[in-house]
Every structure is written in C-alpha cells, then in structure tokens.
Design a protein around this motif. Structure first.
Motif, PDB file in Angstrom:
ATOM      1  N   THR A   1       0.795  -1.326  -0.017  1.00 27.04           N
ATOM      2  CA  THR A   1      -0.183  -0.100  -0.044  1.00 27.04           C
ATOM      3  C   THR A   1       0.984   1.119   0.036  1.00 27.04           C
ATOM      4  N   LYS A   2       1.789   1.301   0.767  1.00 24.52           N
ATOM      5  CA  LYS A   2       2.700   2.532   1.160  1.00 24.52           C
ATOM      6  C   LYS A   2       3.511   2.834  -0.218  1.00 24.52           C
ATOM      7  N   ILE A   3       3.926   1.690  -1.090  1.00 25.33           N
ATOM      8  CA  ILE A   3       4.895   2.139  -2.012  1.00 25.33           C
ATOM      9  C   ILE A   3       3.972   2.119  -3.399  1.00 25.33           C
ATOM     10  N   PHE A   4       3.448   0.857  -3.689  1.00 21.51           N
ATOM     11  CA  PHE A   4       2.580   0.968  -4.939  1.00 21.51           C
ATOM     12  C   PHE A   4       1.306   1.584  -5.328  1.00 21.51           C
ATOM     13  N   GLU A   5       0.475   2.011  -3.795  1.00 18.86           N
ATOM     14  CA  GLU A   5      -0.875   2.734  -3.994  1.00 18.86           C
ATOM     15  C   GLU A   5      -0.782   4.097  -3.569  1.00 18.86           C
ATOM     16  N   GLU A   6       0.308   4.329  -2.576  1.00 21.18           N
ATOM     17  CA  GLU A   6       0.399   5.739  -2.031  1.00 21.18           C
ATOM     18  C   GLU A   6       1.626   6.649  -2.586  1.00 21.18           C
ATOM     19  N   GLY A   7       2.818   5.627  -2.836  1.00 26.03           N
ATOM     20  CA  GLY A   7       4.061   6.276  -3.067  1.00 26.03           C
ATOM     21  C   GLY A   7       4.436   6.733  -4.258  1.00 26.03           C
TER      22      GLY A   7
END
Length: 121
Positions: free
Chosen positions: A46-52
């Motif tokens: 989530t943090k890397i691929f959806e938000e980052g």
C-alpha cells in the motif's frame, strides 16, 4: 506545490540515498524515502505501490550492484514504467553508481542514457 521524488534503492545503498534525500529537502523538493514514509506495521504494498509511486512527480532509481538484482527495486521499476507510459513520459530518472553497473543492466535500461552519481560527483 513542491515537486515530489520517489527514491528507489536497495537497503545496502541507504546511507548514500539518505544523504541525497537530506540534500534535496533544502532545495524545496519533497522526497518519498522509505524510512520516512513507511511506519512500522504498515503495508509495504500500500505505502509503495498505492500511495508512494502514484503520488510522485519523478521516480529516481539508484542502480548499483546491490539494486540491479533486487526484487523490490525491480517491482518498483516495473510500476514506474507503467506510470511513465500512462503519463506519456517524463517520469523516470535512472542513475548508476559506476560505469560497470551500467554494463550489468538489462537491454531495455541500457538503451537509455543513464548518468552516474556517487560520492565523487
């Protein structure tokens, strides 16, 4: 609005990338650096691929002997390629630590003019 840069790297190159991240902040550039953006217990996906990656204006990847074969860096780079295609270019900033690293890259990356960045420059 400040530009935002995603810093993709291997954990073994973290010291150099942290210095780069620290140097970009005074230049009024917002940096997505994993140590600052992913709290303990958070979903990496989530943090890397959806938000980052989707929230950044530029995807910087540091290609070294450590990162060229890193499964995480490969996944992040794949996501960045998709983002670049969807945005019609201008999203990827690829750098190598030395000329020998450039020779180890797959053909699709070697076809790009990738500059060198390291302690010396």
């Amino acid at each position: 609005m400040k530009p935002k840069i995603f810093l993709s790297h291997n954990k073994n190159d973290k010291e150099f990338i942290k210095r780069l991240a620290d140097a970009l902040r005074p230049a009024r550039i917002d940096v997505w650096f994993d140590d600052w953006e992913i709290p303990p217990g958070a979903s990496l996906r989530t943090k890397i691929f959806e938000e980052g990656i989707p929230a950044c204006d530029l995807f910087f990847v540091y290609l070294t002997e450590n990162s060229i074969n890193s499964s995480w860096v490969k996944l992040e780079l794949d996501a960045a390629f998709v983002t670049e295609l969807e945005n019609r270019g201008g999203f990827l900033a690829l750098y190598v630590d030395k000329d020998d690293s450039r020779d180890q890259l797959p053909l699709d990356l070697r076809s790009r003019r990738i500059p060198t960045i390291n302690e010396d420059n």
